[in-house]
Design an enzyme around this catalytic site. Sequence first.
Site, PDB file in Angstrom:
ATOM      1  N   ASP A  89       0.842  -1.195   0.000  1.00  0.00           N
ATOM      2  CA  ASP A  89       0.000   0.000   0.000  1.00  0.00           C
ATOM      3  C   ASP A  89       0.879   1.246   0.000  1.00  0.00           C
ATOM      4  O   ASP A  89       2.036   1.215   0.454  1.00  0.00           O
ATOM      5  CB  ASP A  89      -0.950   0.011   1.200  1.00  0.00           C
ATOM      6  CG  ASP A  89      -0.220   0.073   2.534  1.00  0.00           C
ATOM      7  OD1 ASP A  89       0.666  -0.784   2.758  1.00  0.00           O
ATOM      8  OD2 ASP A  89      -0.523   0.962   3.350  1.00  0.00           O
ATOM      9  N   GLU A 154      -0.087  -0.919   5.862  1.00  0.00           N
ATOM     10  CA  GLU A 154       0.918  -0.437   6.813  1.00  0.00           C
ATOM     11  C   GLU A 154       0.754   1.057   7.052  1.00  0.00           C
ATOM     12  O   GLU A 154       0.986   1.540   8.173  1.00  0.00           O
ATOM     13  CB  GLU A 154       2.329  -0.739   6.286  1.00  0.00           C
ATOM     14  CG  GLU A 154       3.446  -0.472   7.280  1.00  0.00           C
ATOM     15  CD  GLU A 154       4.007   0.951   7.224  1.00  0.00           C
ATOM     16  OE1 GLU A 154       4.817   1.302   8.098  1.00  0.00           O
ATOM     17  OE2 GLU A 154       3.625   1.711   6.302  1.00  0.00           O
TER      18      GLU A 154
END
Length: 411
Positions: A89, A154
Amino acid sequence: MEEAFGYSVEVLKRLVSIPTVAPQGDHYEEAAELLARELESMGFEVAVERVPAEYQREKCRHASENPRFIVYGRRGEGGPALHFNGHYDVVPGGPGWTVTEPFKPVVKDGKLYGRGAIDMKGGIAAALGAFKALQLSGAWPQGLRLEAAFVPDEEIGGECGTGYLVNGMGVTPEYVILPEPSGLEKPWHGHRGILWMKVRVKGRTAHASTPWHGRNAFLLASAIALDLQQALAAMYAGRRSKYRIEPEESARPTVSLGGEAGVTGGGKTNQVPGEFYFTVDRRLIPEETVAQARGELVGVLTWLSVKHGAEVEAEEVISAEPAINEPGELYEALREAARQSGRVIGQPVVCPGGLDMWYYTVKGSKALAYGPRGELAHAPDEHIDLVELRFLVEAFARLPLTLAGALQRRT
């Protein structure tokens, strides 16, 4: 090595072109499928795990409803595991780009530009390039299992990424490398913790032409925020971590107020605001805990609510414990792999920000974060120097061999 490096560059281009922006997660499945295919092509046994919807709703409050996928690959049997963790991400592309658009990767002057090139699709590409080098050479380590976990979210706390990998899937490897942007001079063996809170201060709404009928929540919140900053600064003044944290200012607890602020529900010029909110970003040194930091914040806010005669509410947004570990043989193996690849690295230090490392260290894993320079992470024109990427491919390819050798000598 050159073929593996070229492969790494091409994989990185493909990854950057997929806009895996958190928290929306619109293209997570596309990235997960690409990463699973690459691992399978190098002989890894791969599982793509969808995070259960119920877990996602309960644990991942800041995630969208889009599904989350974890790619977990294993190669080899028996022995301890050397596990590479990377998050796919990224933060939004944002404005201000001059070399290219955020999700249109471009190589220029020896650098690859695009969102995530440093944080941390470049690290993922380096790990995959290392696996390719091992495949091409046939030099897979003996007595050591290789693992890779590529995870989402994250950037919003990791609960639906590494958190689920460790706590939901039960993956607890002996050794972990996170190719986060530490800079090549020295790895990170820990990180500071984080606590985000949203503070709401309630007044009374009124028409701006008759403000005496109301109580201005903006002014109340401003006074409370100033008092809060002063009280916390005094509280933290005597604290300093015994660990080496760079930059040096990060060795103390820090707090930042007002990163987000506004009138709850939106305001109007001709209205006395009846409720105002502001955010608190508290960073913890390794000796602190989230419970301690939360208790201190709530305690000071309770006192300030009495002092100012205002109703104050505090809501936790995100939290993550600090991490610290003594990586021992993992550091020695990384140092030797770096030396063989042409670079001398220093002793580990603590990262001033937050990472997914703590999910592993609380389970007993030895972990290091090591990757490219990170000055432009999250910034316009984010890029990775291809010389650094090539070094990481080589160093990560040598690491399983140096670690396996170190473990054999110990036995």
